[in-house]
Design an enzyme around this catalytic site. Structure first.
Site, PDB file in Angstrom:
ATOM      1  N   ASP A  63      -5.062  -2.888  12.889  1.00 40.56           N
ATOM      2  CA  ASP A  63      -5.897  -2.073  12.025  1.00 40.56           C
ATOM      3  C   ASP A  63      -5.644  -0.596  12.344  1.00 40.56           C
ATOM      4  OD1 ASP A  63      -7.936  -1.931  10.079  1.00 40.56           O
ATOM      5  OD2 ASP A  63      -9.306  -1.284  11.646  1.00 40.56           O
ATOM      6  N   THR A  96      -6.216   2.204   5.834  1.00 35.67           N
ATOM      7  CA  THR A  96      -6.120   3.295   6.817  1.00 35.67           C
ATOM      8  C   THR A  96      -4.671   3.548   7.226  1.00 35.67           C
ATOM      9  OG1 THR A  96      -6.597   1.735   8.598  1.00 35.67           O
ATOM     10  CG2 THR A  96      -8.435   2.963   7.707  1.00 35.67           C
ATOM     11  N   THR A  97      -3.912   2.476   7.448  1.00 33.58           N
ATOM     12  CA  THR A  97      -2.508   2.654   7.827  1.00 33.58           C
ATOM     13  C   THR A  97      -1.757   3.335   6.687  1.00 33.58           C
ATOM     14  OG1 THR A  97      -2.799   0.506   8.876  1.00 33.58           O
ATOM     15  CG2 THR A  97      -0.606   1.439   8.940  1.00 33.58           C
TER      16      THR A  97
HETATM   17  P1  ADP Z   1      -3.839  -0.826   5.680  1.00 28.66           P
HETATM   18  O1  ADP Z   1      -4.432  -0.403   6.984  1.00 28.66           O
HETATM   19  O2  ADP Z   1      -3.227   0.350   4.976  1.00 28.66           O
HETATM   20  O3  ADP Z   1      -4.762  -1.602   4.832  1.00 28.66           O
HETATM   21  P2  ADP Z   1      -2.375  -3.306   6.021  1.00 28.66           P
HETATM   22  O4  ADP Z   1      -1.673  -3.690   7.269  1.00 28.66           O
HETATM   23  O5  ADP Z   1      -3.626  -4.008   5.678  1.00 28.66           O
HETATM   24  O6  ADP Z   1      -2.590  -1.748   6.065  1.00 28.66           O
HETATM   25  O7  ADP Z   1      -1.332  -3.478   4.830  1.00 28.66           O
HETATM   26  C1  ADP Z   1      -1.644  -3.147   3.520  1.00 28.66           C
HETATM   27  C2  ADP Z   1      -0.408  -3.211   2.654  1.00 28.66           C
HETATM   28  O8  ADP Z   1       0.100  -4.536   2.598  1.00 28.66           O
HETATM   29  C3  ADP Z   1      -0.731  -2.799   1.232  1.00 28.66           C
HETATM   30  O9  ADP Z   1       0.304  -1.980   0.739  1.00 28.66           O
HETATM   31  C4  ADP Z   1      -0.764  -4.132   0.501  1.00 28.66           C
HETATM   32  O10 ADP Z   1      -0.461  -4.009  -0.869  1.00 28.66           O
HETATM   33  C5  ADP Z   1       0.293  -4.897   1.246  1.00 28.66           C
HETATM   34  N1  ADP Z   1       0.145  -6.351   1.068  1.00 28.66           N
HETATM   35  C6  ADP Z   1      -0.899  -7.114   1.423  1.00 28.66           C
HETATM   36  N2  ADP Z   1      -0.661  -8.410   1.085  1.00 28.66           N
HETATM   37  C7  ADP Z   1       0.545  -8.454   0.503  1.00 28.66           C
HETATM   38  C8  ADP Z   1       1.347  -9.504  -0.063  1.00 28.66           C
HETATM   39  N3  ADP Z   1       0.941 -10.751  -0.094  1.00 28.66           N
HETATM   40  N4  ADP Z   1       2.550  -9.170  -0.563  1.00 28.66           N
HETATM   41  C9  ADP Z   1       2.967  -7.894  -0.532  1.00 28.66           C
HETATM   42  N5  ADP Z   1       2.266  -6.876  -0.006  1.00 28.66           N
HETATM   43  C10 ADP Z   1       1.070  -7.144   0.498  1.00 28.66           C
END
Ligand code: ADP
Ligand code: MG
Length: 543
Positions: A63, A96-97
């Protein structure tokens, strides 16, 4: 020698000062060190980080905001990026990332332009124009979602959880999250949905599989009655919340009583007993059969409570007291002898239940049904912590999706569509601003390219393929980390709330522009904080 040659010193000795390009490059380098630190955790194939604090406590997470909060960041420009993550977390609860990576990339592209002698203020104003346009594009491609679209909301919850360790149970948790949020949904004066996430409570316990987590429509307080012979179940509970001790203050007695013979002693003990009994009987007289006390309960008072069949807990946390107040309708009373029937709250049932080997109090069927608790389980306490963080992300996105009623597709598809439309827009602006807007457009592509990189695929190939698809009109073309291909994210149900993008783009732009506009850093000796997060001094700082 003429006076004019002597330098005029206006700053205290030891003050550090950087100016012009040095200041800019150092600030940008520090900020980018922060975004580099979280890059590898983005997306479903992102890696976790293990963070160890000075006391040796361990947090395992991917996170973004948690990572940055745990890191002891010193450099002022780096701190601004940490703020981006914190703002994103506070406003949306997810993304957040993404927001930090975007800010870092905007700064990286700006460095290239500064190198090519484009003035930072030109870049800053180009970035502002680009931000406005990006927001417009985002709004145009967003789709509607409503409170009734439970399946869609579950998918939104699942997307937020996919990169976390709960991924294997994402359907189970998706249902749980939507049920929790739907239970607490409210409307404000204007009739818009308003969701106060404080009404969802989590109670964590290690020692069980994560999918043994469950939701309770009511409250769970991590407390048991003070005495084993108190009732284990109270139906039609009339609840008193008391922020005062059921004790007789010893200091008062010391000051007032001087005992000279044994009869006085027993009189005194009897007096103390009477005072405690009066307190308990007062609470009983107004009709309470359950007491939550924020302070202590004397042994003798415990005995009286038990005798009266009253369920009493002591040293209940302040936050639990407030939550109990909100959901049972009880008011917290400071003076025991002034309690009134109208101060009591109501629940259908207050029950002592075992969770693993610990006793907890469940308060069910509360007056205000808009309260839920989630008992979060995990193999170990660290796992339970990460499960909790994932759930918090998930109900945050469900909340903002319901409040805004809008969603977009993920996997970098939305970022790519914005990049494509920004390039067209840049051409229509022309001049130097055009270069800055184009740089902004390329910076947006950091999202799909990082997703690809973290999944072990060539980011350039992926970005090129994705551009091709968007050019052909597939605005949902995004990266699928499981196949390594560019696919239709709407068809794959990779959807997220509109507000993630809106907020991430805004705060990344704000931070980048703010950092770009600084060309003079003056640090007093005491602060002496011009180093990057990993403790490395910035190049050029110590000469
Ligand atoms: P953040 O802290 O920004 O929420 P995450 O590690 O949760 O970071 O990653 C979010 C990213 O992963 C977003 O760009 C989201 O669209 C992408 N994402 C999540 N699930 C999928 C999936 N099944 N296929 C492709 N991209 C995905
Ligand atoms: Mg996320």
């Amino acid at each position: 020698m003429g006076m004019g040659n002597a330098p005029v010193i206006i700053l205290r000795e030891g003050t550090k000062r950087e100016k012009g390009k040095d200041a800019q490059f150092n600030n940008i380098a520090a900020a980018r060190a922060i975004s580099d630190a979280v890059r590898s955790s983005l997306g479903p194939r992102g890696m976790d980080k293990m963070l160890v604090d000075s006391l040796g406590d361990v947090v395992i997470t991917n996170d973004g905001v948690t990572i940055l909060k745990e890191m002891d960041v010193q450099h002022p420009a780096a701190k601004m990026l940490v703020e981006v993550a914190k703002t994103q977390d506070a406003e949306v609860g997810d993304g957040t990332t993404t927001s930090v990576i975007l800010a870092g990339e905007l700064l990286k592209k700006a460095t290239d332009l500064i190198d090519a002698n484009v003035h930072p203020t030109i870049i800053a104003s180009g970035y502002r124009l680009a931000n406005d346009k990006a927001q417009e594009v985002l709004k145009n491609i967003a789709k509607k979602v409503t409170l009734e679209d439970e399946d869609t909301l579950e998918l939104i919850a699942q997307t937020a959880m996919i990169s976390k360790s709960v991924n294997n149970s994402k359907e189970y948790f998706g249902k749980m999250v939507v049920e929790a949020v739907k239970t607490i949904v409210d409307k404000d004066e204007e009739g818009n949905y308003a969701i106060d996430l404080r009404n969802i409570q989590t109670v964590k316990k290690g020692g069980a599989k994560m999918d043994e987590s469950y939701i309770v429509k009511g409250l769970i307080i991590d407390k048991e009655p003070v005495q084993p012979n108190m009732p284990k179940l109270v139906e039609n509970a009339k609840i008193a919340l008391i922020d005062a001790a059921f004790e007789v203050k010893k200091t008062e007695i010391d000051a007032q009583i001087k005992i000279t013979d044994p009869s006085q002693l027993s009189a005194f003990v009897a007096e103390e007993e009477k005072m405690l009994k009066d307190m308990v009987m007062k609470v009983k007289a107004v009709g309470a059969n359950v007491v939550f006390c924020q302070k202590g309960i004397d042994d003798l008072a415990q005995h009286f409570f038990a005798k009266e069949g009253i369920y009493a807990c002591r040293r209940v946390k302040k936050s639990d007291m407030e939550r109990l107040g909100r959901s049972t309708g009880a008011s917290i009373v400071n003076k025991i002898m002034e309690i009134d029937e109208s101060d009591l709250g109501y629940a259908e049932k207050v029950e002592l239940k075992k969770v693993e080997d610990e006793d907890m109090t469940f308060i069910m069927g509360v007056k205000e049904p808009k309260t839920v608790s989630v008992l979060v389980r995990g193999g170990t306490a660290h796992v339970a912590d990460e499960v909790e963080r994932s759930l918090v992300d998930a109900w945050s996105v469900v909340k903002v999706a319901i409040e805004d009623g809008m969603m977009v597709t993920g996997g970098g598809s939305t970022a790519m569509e914005i990049a494509m439309q920004l390039r067209d827009y840049a051409a229509s602006i022309g001049g130097r601003a055009q270069i800055a807007i184009e740089a902004y457009a390329s910076a947006m592509e950091i999202i799909p390219s990082t997703l690809a990189e973290n999944a072990g695929h060539d980011p350039i190939d992926v970005v090129i393929e994705m551009r091709k698809q968007h050019k052909a009109g597939n605005i949902y073309g995004g990266f699928n980390p499981y196949t390594g291909k560019v696919e239709d994210m709407a068809a794959l149900n990779v959807i997220e709330p509109y507000r993630i993008g809106k907020q991430a783009i805004n705060s990344a732009t704000d931070a980048a522009v703010m950092i770009l506009r600084i060309d003079d850093v003056i640090a007093s000796r005491a602060s002496n904080q011009l180093q990057t997060g990993d403790g490395m001094p910035m190049p050029g700082m110590d000469d």
